[in-house]
Design a protein around this motif. Structure first.
Motif: not given
Lengths: 391, 369, 337
Positions: A48-49, A81, A85, A365-366, B122, B126, B128, B136, B138-140
């Motif tokens: 996805a990334t 998460d 990653q 950060a997340a 994801v 991403q 943030n 955009r 991301l992720g689906g």
């Protein structure tokens, strides 16, 4: 009777036509569905990334492979998460799956042997440590504090972004002893702030949670004269106020309600809400990541634990005004021994990454968590390195 | 039916005491004015106006009818007003829900890659970025969509045969005996199993068979079947029951065996209702969250094998995205994905519904309607 | 009537032949009706056996669920009462939840049943056929929206929208205990939860009732109309008596959903101790209580929650027994009696 019979026969007549005509229709429909399913199943992507697998090689040490399963705290979900990653980017052969079922469920699953690690907002109890020996060998399990989340005391009063509050005042508001925003007890600590004549609507979590546990623990220790309940993950049912499910639910309710007052994990508190400064020692301390990490650093290890078990007994009555005492510490619970070398390597690599500088930065950060101090990180590393194969 | 009552071009003796044709419109006009007046007194808003007008219309129209046509016709008019009123009331929240999902969901659905990618990789970082820098989202939901389709398919494969055969037993073979009464009763009880209990049961069952922590799509399918079977049995039973006995008797009289009568006469006659019931049952379980969380785990990667590894589904995806946003400080992207997933789920059910209708059309004999 | 007679004349001689063709399977083409009956003897046994087996599977599964529930709940039922639910004891703990659950489900059904029957009638007997089909379709769709979405809709849209209404209720009808104020400032009350539940069960009741209404024998309806009945009288004389058991079934299915619904209630309701007022925050349902506390529960508190699930189970059972009893009094209208 004759008429009825005629009707039935005409039904069968039509039925015949339909059955014949639609054999093909049905077949083609089935074919269509099958083709559709095939087409659907062919177009998915796990990327996805748009990052190539293994693009970075920041993590040191040998590459590991396998599947690592964890369950537990939903407070950690966002951080996990991020760790997932970062970790799988460095180790493309690894799949980490984490289910945010809740801390209790996480510990339960871990003790049953169905997961390799648990995320938990509370350290293992003595009974749980005993029962964990069945899967973890004679030395049992380890609690590793890897996630620190400051808990904000937040409110929705238009025009007010900051308030100075003592533990006693907070406890009184939640107990319904202070019901108006312009109460003298609040005004005394906030000279110069104009407070409206507005009803205070306290909001708390409706689900059992580690956040509630840590917050009530703070109130019970810092305001013992007002807060007469014990610390618990369930909010005392006798108290007035509204409640909502989950941190996001609480924040939403506060945002929607003028005069609301609540506690919530800081990461979810949006900029439009006010945050309280808490009295520590003789100063009012604003919430900060450093302050939270400091409070954890100043806390003592819990009593009666094994050498490498890093369960903490949080100190809520600090006097050092560089620390912010309302924090939630969430643990990763791992075994001291696993059944094979591959699992040991995997768990070691994972936990070392989680406690490393890179891992803590990714989580910050997340999930806006507070990185653990380097001293604590070193202790976690020692504990992780002691994990061995079950003999 | 309508032709019987509506065909009356001349005002003859038969149609003497009748409201003129413009009566509904006249009543409506009066009602709108009265409604506006009343709602202005309370404080004008469109909603209040609608409510007052509807009440005023009912009153004016029915009173007029009672004066001209007598009480029976007036009662009929009142019933019509109530039925239409019920329909409009039901429409309000339902349209509101659908509107919310549509408005919020199209944004997510329109994002490129939303249907084709999973959530693998994801994280809050991403999110943030896309919330602050406007990049955009991301992720689906591909992994969840596949999970939902597979789990529901398996649940349907398990529960429709069992449910339909049970209904057949109850209606055709049971003769209201002890077993059939027991089954009827316990099926009713089964409708009351809280969904989480069904999930826990399936999880515990597979844990004893295959060791602790067996979480796969199939376990979830079994849990959903426990919830689905009673709905299938109940609705099919009702539909089979109202197949007229004359049909069965005519078939027996022609020497057709009972099982063939059931397969060729009874079930096809009731197929429209059965299909509708099965769709309803699928619809009931396709949105289940709690049982899937405890049986299929929570995956962010694509998994097409229902017999191994964790699986995601659209409801669990929506649930976690709403309650545990990927980035707690910027829940926007997560909410966008959640609403998008809700929209996709509704579209899935829409397609399913269409299929059920087609099935009903293919198999059902023509009736008088 | 002449047309019907005409049809009879044409169809009668053809009748048996046509039926034979219909019962033929491909491999039997060209055979006589007798052939198909011969192959059927074994078929009959197999088919009835399969039907019975399916029924027994259901019984076995249900037994297994019951055993599982009782085994898991057992510790909470036998443990010293002062250890359960922070010293309250199990019955003290469960009683308010039972009352809350029953109130929420009852209010939801009181709202949903008349509306659903109205909508079903509208679709089956009032709306133009084309419109009716589309409407039926839309209603079926709504049954599929996941409860999380209803919950999210409830907190973000419905609850704030109802707050002025609650304030009005509290000020004008406050003397009735269920509307006593002060009304909740967030609108997250039991009444809101019940409205959300009603919205969730409307599609279920409507969908089944509609199918039943459509199956009313045409002859009954036409006979009523021919006797000069108005449309409403026809519905009362021909449709309702025929559909009553089906409607009760539909309502029971709706009730099952309302009683067991977890997520929507958990999200919408601001729970608390039992209070009479429906427009203040407070009360709690069993299912929501389980959903809220299950993730963090372990040991005895887990058993307590499962025991709560068992109680919910028993409530549904009692309700269903009552419903069955009501239906059995109207059996004479079933088509297959």
């Amino acid at each position: 009777m004759g008429r009825a019979f005629a009707r039935r026969t005409s039904i069968t007549l039509e039925g015949v036509n339909f059955v014949k005509a639609n054999r093909f229709g049905r077949l083609s429909a089935v074919a269509l569905v099958a083709a559709g399913a095939l087409a659907l199943s062919a177009c998915g992507s796990d990327n996805a990334t748009n990052t190539g697998a293994g693009a970075t090689s920041s993590a040191s040490g040998p590459k590991v492979t396998g599947t690592l399963t964890g369950t537990g705290s939903s407070a950690q979900a966002s951080a996990v998460d991020a760790w997932k990653q970062g970790f799988t980017q460095a180790n493309p052969g690894v799949t980490v799956q984490y289910s945010p079922d809740g801390s209790g469920a996480g510990r339960k699953t871990f003790i049953s042997g169905a997961s390799q690690f648990a995320g938990s907002d509370a350290a293992m109890s003595t009974e749980e440590l005993t029962s964990a020996k069945a899967v973890c060998g004679a030395d049992g399990a380890l609690d590793l504090p890897v996630y620190i989340s400051p808990i904000a005391v937040t409110f929705n009063v238009s025009g007010v972004k900051e308030l100075n509050l003592t533990a006693d005042t907070i406890a009184k508001i939640f107990r319904g002893q202070i019901t108006k925003w312009n109460d003298p007890a609040i005004a005394a600590d906030n000279s110069g702030v104009s407070l409206p004549d507005l009803k205070i609507t306290p909001v708390h979590r409706s689900d059992d949670s580690g956040t509630t546990q840590n917050f009530t623990d703070y109130l019970a220790k810092a305001a013992p004269s007002v807060w007469t309940d014990k610390s618990s993950q369930t909010w005392p049912a006798s108290l007035p106020g509204e409640n909502a499910k989950g941190t996001s639910g609480v924040v939403k309710t506060v945002t929607d309600t003028q005069g609301a007052f609540a506690y919530a994990d800081d990461s979810a508190v949006s900029g439009s809400l006010g945050k309280a400064k808490i009295k520590v020692g003789d100063k009012f301390v604003a919430l900060s990541a450093e302050g939270a990490a400091k409070a954890v650093e100043l806390s003592k290890p819990a009593d009666g634990r094994a050498a490498n078990d890093l369960a903490l007994s949080l100190n809520r009555t600090l006097t050092d005004s560089s620390a912010y005492p309302i924090v939630l510490v969430s643990y990763h619970i791992v075994c001291t021994a696993y059944k094979d070398q591959a699992t040991v390597d995997l768990v070691k690599a994972w936990e070392n990454y989680v406690a490393s500088d890179a891992g803590q930065k990714a989580a910050a950060a997340a999930a806006k968590s507070a990185p653990i101090s380097s001293a604590l990180a070193a202790k976690v590393k020692t504990a992780v390195d002691s994990i061995k194969v079950k003999s | 039916m309508t032709t019987l009552t509506a065909r009356s071009p001349r005002r003859s003796a038969l149609t003497r005491n009748r409201l003129p044709r413009f009566a509904p419109w006249a009543s409506l006009a009066v009602a709108l004015i009265v409604g506006a007046a009343l709602s202005t007194i309370v404080g004008f808003n469109a909603f209040g106006w609608g409510i007052f007008s509807a009440l005023a219309f009912t009153f004016v129209f029915v009173a007029w009818s009672a004066a001209v046509e007598g009480s029976r016709k007036a009662k009929d008019k009142l019933a019509t007003c109530l039925v239409v009123g019920a329909f409009l009331i039901a429409l309000l929240p339902l349209v509101s829900v659908i509107w919310t999902v549509l408005v919020e969901g199209t944004k997510g659905l329109a994002t490129p890659g939303f249907l084709g990618t999973s959530m693998n990789g994801v994280s809050g970082i991403q999110d943030n970025e896309s919330a602050t820098a406007g990049t955009r989202v991301l992720g689906g939901i591909y992994h969840s969509l596949m999970g939902t389709l597979l789990i529901t398919l398996w649940a349907t494969l398990i529960s429709v045969p069992i449910g339909l055969l049970t209904a057949v037993y109850l209606v055709e073979y049971g003769n209201d005996g002890r077993i059939s009464r027991a089954i009827t009763f316990f099926v009713d009880v089964m409708t009351g199993i809280p969904s989480i209990v069904a999930g826990l049961f399936a999880a515990a069952f597979f844990a004893t068979l295959f060791g602790p922590g067996t979480k796969t799509g199939f376990v979830a399918a079994v849990a959903l079947s426990v919830l689905m079977i009673p709905v299938v049995v109940r609705s099919s039973e009702e539909m089979l029951k109202i197949v007229p006995n004359e049909l069965r008797e005519a078939s027996y009289a022609l020497g057709v065996r009972k099982w063939r009568t059931i397969l060729k006469i009874v079930i096809p006659t009731a197929i429209s209702g059965i299909a509708s019931g099965v769709t309803l049952a699928i619809a009931r379980v396709i949105g289940e969250t709690a049982p899937i969380l405890v049986t299929a785990g929570f995956a962010t990667k694509i998994n097409m094998n229902v017999f191994a590894d964790w699986m995601s589904s659209l409801p669990t995806f929506i649930y976690t995205q709403i309650l545990n946003p990927t980035s707690p400080s910027n829940p926007g992207p997560s909410l966008q994905r959640a609403w998008g997933a809700a929209l996709v789920l509704i579209i899935c059910v829409m397609i399913l519904n269409l299929i059920a209708r087609l099935v009903a059309k293919f198999f059902a004999p023509k009736t008088g309607r | 009537m002449t047309k019907a007679a005409d049809e009879t004349a044409h169809a009668l001689p053809k009748g048996p032949e046509v039926t034979t063709t219909q019962t033929k399977t491909p491999e039997q083409s060209g055979g006589t009706p007798k052939l198909s009956s011969q192959g059927g003897a074994a078929g009959d046994r197999i088919f009835s056996g399969a039907a019975l087996t399916a029924g027994i599977i259901i019984l076995v599964v249900l037994c297994a669920v019951a055993v599982f529930l009782v085994a898991q709940a057992f510790p909470a039922l036998v443990a010293p009462q002062d250890q359960i639910a922070s010293g309250k004891g199990f019955w003290q703990y469960i009683l308010p939840l039972v009352v809350g659950t029953v109130i929420a489900a009852a209010v939801a059904l009181v709202i949903a049943t008349p509306i659903s029957i109205g909508v079903a009638l509208f679709i089956s007997h009032y709306a133009p056929r084309r419109v009716a089909q589309i409407l039926g379709y839309v209603i079926d769709l709504l049954a599929a929206i996941p409860s999380v979405v209803f919950g999210a809709w409830g907190i973000s849209f419905l609850a704030p929208a109802l707050v002025p209404g609650y304030n009005w209720l509290a000020s004008t009808l406050g003397w009735i205990p269920i509307f006593s104020g002060p009304a909740s400032a967030t609108g997250k009350t039991l009444l809101t939860a019940a409205v959300v539940l009603a919205v969730m069960v409307i599609p279920i009741i409507t969908s089944i009732s509609r199918e039943i209404f459509l199956q009313t024998p045409k002859l009954h309806e036409e006979a009523a109309l021919a006797l000069g009945a108005t449309r409403w009288e026809m519905i009362r004389m021909a449709v309702f008596p025929f559909a009553r058991p089906g409607i009760i079934s539909a309502v029971m299915l709706g009730l099952g959903r309302a009683l067991g619904e977890t997520m929507a209630v958990a999200l919408v309701l601001s729970s608390g101790p039992l209070i009479a007022s429906l427009i203040q925050s407070g009360n709690q349902t069993i299912a929501a209580e389980i959903a809220l506390n299950f993730p963090e529960a372990s040991g005895l508190s887990l058993s307590t929650l499962i025991a709560a699930g068992l109680v919910l189970f028993v409530i549904t059972l009692v309700v269903n027994v009552i419903a069955r009893w009501v239906i059995s009094r109207h059996k004479e209208f079933s088509g297959a009696n």
